[in-house]
Design a protein around this motif. Sequence first.
Motif, PDB file in Angstrom:
ATOM      1  N   PRO A 126       0.827  -1.223   0.000  1.00  0.00           N
ATOM      2  CA  PRO A 126       0.000   0.000   0.000  1.00  0.00           C
ATOM      3  C   PRO A 126       0.854   1.262   0.000  1.00  0.00           C
ATOM      4  O   PRO A 126       0.495   2.252  -0.637  1.00  0.00           O
ATOM      5  CB  PRO A 126      -0.805  -0.112   1.291  1.00  0.00           C
ATOM      6  N   VAL A 127       1.996   1.222   0.650  1.00  0.00           N
ATOM      7  CA  VAL A 127       2.880   2.384   0.676  1.00  0.00           C
ATOM      8  C   VAL A 127       3.379   2.683  -0.739  1.00  0.00           C
ATOM      9  O   VAL A 127       3.276   3.804  -1.238  1.00  0.00           O
ATOM     10  CB  VAL A 127       4.071   2.136   1.632  1.00  0.00           C
ATOM     11  N   SER A 128       3.898   1.638  -1.405  1.00  0.00           N
ATOM     12  CA  SER A 128       4.398   1.813  -2.771  1.00  0.00           C
ATOM     13  C   SER A 128       3.290   2.269  -3.706  1.00  0.00           C
ATOM     14  O   SER A 128       3.499   3.136  -4.558  1.00  0.00           O
ATOM     15  CB  SER A 128       4.988   0.510  -3.300  1.00  0.00           C
ATOM     16  N   ALA A 129       2.120   1.667  -3.563  1.00  0.00           N
ATOM     17  CA  ALA A 129       1.009   1.994  -4.458  1.00  0.00           C
ATOM     18  C   ALA A 129       0.590   3.449  -4.266  1.00  0.00           C
ATOM     19  O   ALA A 129       0.365   4.173  -5.240  1.00  0.00           O
ATOM     20  CB  ALA A 129      -0.173   1.062  -4.204  1.00  0.00           C
ATOM     21  N   LEU A 169      14.145   4.263  -1.628  1.00  0.00           N
ATOM     22  CA  LEU A 169      15.424   4.109  -0.946  1.00  0.00           C
ATOM     23  C   LEU A 169      15.934   5.458  -0.437  1.00  0.00           C
ATOM     24  O   LEU A 169      16.294   5.603   0.726  1.00  0.00           O
ATOM     25  CB  LEU A 169      16.430   3.512  -1.941  1.00  0.00           C
ATOM     26  N   VAL A 170      15.928   6.465  -1.328  1.00  0.00           N
ATOM     27  CA  VAL A 170      16.477   7.778  -0.968  1.00  0.00           C
ATOM     28  C   VAL A 170      15.673   8.425   0.154  1.00  0.00           C
ATOM     29  O   VAL A 170      16.227   9.013   1.081  1.00  0.00           O
ATOM     30  CB  VAL A 170      16.519   8.704  -2.198  1.00  0.00           C
ATOM     31  N   PHE A 171      14.354   8.299   0.089  1.00  0.00           N
ATOM     32  CA  PHE A 171      13.506   8.955   1.086  1.00  0.00           C
ATOM     33  C   PHE A 171      13.164   8.059   2.272  1.00  0.00           C
ATOM     34  O   PHE A 171      12.311   8.404   3.075  1.00  0.00           O
ATOM     35  CB  PHE A 171      12.218   9.457   0.435  1.00  0.00           C
ATOM     36  N   LEU A 193       7.533  -1.519  -0.914  1.00  0.00           N
ATOM     37  CA  LEU A 193       7.863  -2.883  -1.306  1.00  0.00           C
ATOM     38  C   LEU A 193       9.220  -2.936  -2.000  1.00  0.00           C
ATOM     39  O   LEU A 193       9.868  -3.971  -2.037  1.00  0.00           O
ATOM     40  CB  LEU A 193       6.769  -3.386  -2.256  1.00  0.00           C
ATOM     41  N   GLY A 194       9.644  -1.809  -2.561  1.00  0.00           N
ATOM     42  CA  GLY A 194      10.862  -1.760  -3.368  1.00  0.00           C
ATOM     43  C   GLY A 194      12.073  -2.330  -2.658  1.00  0.00           C
ATOM     44  O   GLY A 194      12.809  -3.136  -3.217  1.00  0.00           O
ATOM     45  N   MET A 227       9.407 -13.993  -6.627  1.00  0.00           N
ATOM     46  CA  MET A 227       8.286 -14.405  -7.485  1.00  0.00           C
ATOM     47  C   MET A 227       6.986 -13.776  -7.013  1.00  0.00           C
ATOM     48  O   MET A 227       6.189 -13.283  -7.803  1.00  0.00           O
ATOM     49  CB  MET A 227       8.199 -15.923  -7.519  1.00  0.00           C
ATOM     50  N   GLY A 228       6.805 -13.784  -5.707  1.00  0.00           N
ATOM     51  CA  GLY A 228       5.568 -13.220  -5.159  1.00  0.00           C
ATOM     52  C   GLY A 228       5.420 -11.745  -5.493  1.00  0.00           C
ATOM     53  O   GLY A 228       4.399 -11.322  -6.052  1.00  0.00           O
ATOM     54  N   THR A 229       6.472 -10.972  -5.206  1.00  0.00           N
ATOM     55  CA  THR A 229       6.343  -9.530  -5.440  1.00  0.00           C
ATOM     56  C   THR A 229       6.263  -9.226  -6.933  1.00  0.00           C
ATOM     57  O   THR A 229       5.500  -8.357  -7.353  1.00  0.00           O
ATOM     58  CB  THR A 229       7.524  -8.753  -4.813  1.00  0.00           C
ATOM     59  N   THR A 230       7.044  -9.960  -7.740  1.00  0.00           N
ATOM     60  CA  THR A 230       7.012  -9.700  -9.187  1.00  0.00           C
ATOM     61  C   THR A 230       5.622  -9.946  -9.751  1.00  0.00           C
ATOM     62  O   THR A 230       5.061  -9.115 -10.469  1.00  0.00           O
ATOM     63  CB  THR A 230       8.027 -10.595  -9.924  1.00  0.00           C
ATOM     64  N   VAL A 231       5.072 -11.108  -9.409  1.00  0.00           N
ATOM     65  CA  VAL A 231       3.762 -11.443  -9.955  1.00  0.00           C
ATOM     66  C   VAL A 231       2.707 -10.471  -9.439  1.00  0.00           C
ATOM     67  O   VAL A 231       1.854  -9.982 -10.183  1.00  0.00           O
ATOM     68  CB  VAL A 231       3.377 -12.895  -9.617  1.00  0.00           C
ATOM     69  N   PHE A 232       2.815 -10.123  -8.160  1.00  0.00           N
ATOM     70  CA  PHE A 232       1.826  -9.205  -7.605  1.00  0.00           C
ATOM     71  C   PHE A 232       1.927  -7.832  -8.266  1.00  0.00           C
ATOM     72  O   PHE A 232       0.935  -7.263  -8.711  1.00  0.00           O
ATOM     73  CB  PHE A 232       2.026  -9.068  -6.089  1.00  0.00           C
ATOM     74  N   TYR A 233       3.147  -7.330  -8.370  1.00  0.00           N
ATOM     75  CA  TYR A 233       3.373  -6.056  -9.047  1.00  0.00           C
ATOM     76  C   TYR A 233       2.860  -6.106 -10.472  1.00  0.00           C
ATOM     77  O   TYR A 233       2.175  -5.197 -10.948  1.00  0.00           O
ATOM     78  CB  TYR A 233       4.871  -5.729  -9.089  1.00  0.00           C
TER      79      TYR A 233
END
Lengths: 310, 340
Positions: free
Chosen positions: A95-98, A255-257, A262-263, A279-285
């Motif tokens: 949710p943070v990344s989104a 990273l910078v901030f 999820l990054g 695999m999980g994060t890639t497929v979800f993304y």
Amino acid sequence: MLAYTLKRLIAGVITVWFIATATFIAMHQVPGDPLMNDKAVSAEIRANLEAKYGLDKPVTEQYFIFLGNMLTGDFGISFTQQNRKVNDIIRDHFPVSATLGLLAIFFAATGGVLWGALTAVYRNRLPDIIIMFLVILGISVPSFVFAALGQLFLVNLNSLAGQSIIPVAGWGTFSHMLMPSMVLGLGTMALLTRLMRSSMLEIVNEDYIKTARAKGLSPTRIFFRHQLRNAILPVITVLGPQIAAITTGGFVVELVFAIPGLGRYFVQAVQQLDYTVIMGTTVFYGAFLVLMVIIVDILYGFIDPRVRLS
Amino acid sequence: MDTILSVKDLEVEFSTYGGTVKAVRGVSFDVTRGETLAIVGESGCGKSVTVQSLMGLIPMPPGRITNGTATLNGKSILNLPAAEANKFRGVEIGMIFQDPMSSLNPTMTIGDQIAETLKVHRGKSDREAFSMAVELLERTHIPEASKRAKQYPFEFSGGMLQRAMIAQSLACNPAILIADEPTTALDVTIQAQILELMLELQRTENMSIILITHDLAVVARMADRVAVMYAGQVIESGTVDDIFYRSSHPYTLGLKEAMPSNTHDRDKSLTPILGSPPDLFKPPTGCGYCARCPYAMSVCAEHLPPATRISESHEAKCWLHHATAPRIKELHQLDDQDAG
Ligand SMILES: Nc1ncnc2c1ncn2[C@@H]1O[C@H](COP(=O)(O)OP(=O)(O)OP(=O)(O)O)[C@@H](O)[C@H]1O
Ligand code: SF4
Ligand SMILES: [Mg+2]
């Protein structure tokens, strides 16, 4: 419109399946495996762990187990973080990344349309020249430079004010989100500005604009009712791919901030060959991006009747 | 006569990288109530630029109206700011274009586009304007008009779109309809229907039409009066009979010989006009037709031929009408009539 949406959805499902398969294959082509990192793994423990994660099974069987798990929304357990489920990682950090990504897209799209329209109106005059110069900067300078500059700006701002007006890093409130999402959206905004400008300038020469003038409509009315809507169409078509670009850019900005998105987990997982997390994060993304692109396509259909009705 | 529109000595040029194009070089004509004036001439002779400069549609820059006046019911209409021009554009003068497929906004329904004119100029409400739009579509014989009004341009055929364009231009009952090659982009059968519609509406609405075309058959069918343009000038003007039966300019004769007709002798081949019009970057000092004219004399290359009044309604710009010029057989018919 229904058939159109349905077609998009089916194509989307196939795309996600393709992403999943490609990730799986790539994963198994990379030399080494997640257990390599733990130096003191004895052959016995290794065998036990392989059994636990199903790594001892034939690859095709692993593939189908993986697909089955994906379908039920179970992404497994992380190799490197004790007993942490991939689903939990996604739930806590996605949710943070989104939020960051969607805010960035929002800035990029509104800014792009606005600046693009403005430069077209002031074509070859000072505002156009200045904005188009900034656009070239925006397109060519990588986002981590802007991220650093943005932080520097905030540091100076806060020290000038003698108190923390806008936090320099971290996450939580809207003021935390402001600078990183603008930085993240900047490149895309520049690109969209350029596209919107050329689209506007093309449409000025369309026959239907001449018709609108021959009808005796005011320049303002022609601008808003006839030019803008048609000029936005090509901008929307690139919005889908740009969402993907923003997402990948998001890893750096997070990273910078110091944003708990999820990054970070994704990059870490790749470094440590954490199969399940990758695999999980890639497929979800992937699924998320595909969904966004579908939403953009449907939005396009609403604006362009030729797409909606055919 | 009841003159609605009067254009005098209109000159328009365009600044381009290659130099200045003198697209219109002193055009004058009048339009009277209820008549059809046809403007004919080959591609690039300045027909569109002429009417577009009246409507304030010339892009400026690169365009510039350098001379001339145009008055609509006594009021000057050249070089007006948009707000002033919009008092007559779409109200007193309607306009339709060559390519109906690209002349309507692709993301707006036909009905909304027609209604827009009524909302802007007549202050109608959305609903009122839309139902008037449907009536206008009916007037131009579009079947199922109320359903069609809710459709978008891409759902219409070319002929239907041109009908919709006509409906739109009629919204405020204009005194003049300018039609710039309205049928060039359409099939032959559709062309005939559109022309028929224009004739019918002209009768019922008592409006004048300025019809631009390079098809003499269309001129014969539609026009009351004709202005023949060549290289940015009107070189001959007169009633349709003047132009067809008493042609007084070698270019008009050339156009007629290049045109097939019903009465045409099958064994006699059509004669195209050889060569091409002069370069409008460096307009000729003399007659623009000089390089192609079979009767060219030495005076033609050096001096612009003055307008000669041949009859009350008929005028031509050619040195052959000078008192000392040789008599040309093709132009004799005219002299015979004058004598008789
Ligand atoms: N925007 C422009 N910039 C430069 N030159 C122009 C422009 N518009 C028209 N011209 C020039 O003006 C001249 C007359 O053009 P115009 O469109 O009036 O011709 P036309 O008689 O309507 O021909 P057609 O039958 O092909 O429509 C042409 O030589 C053209 O090159
Ligand atoms: S003025 Fe001379 S060149 Fe021009 S049309 Fe007449 S005869 Fe021909
Ligand atoms: Mg033209």
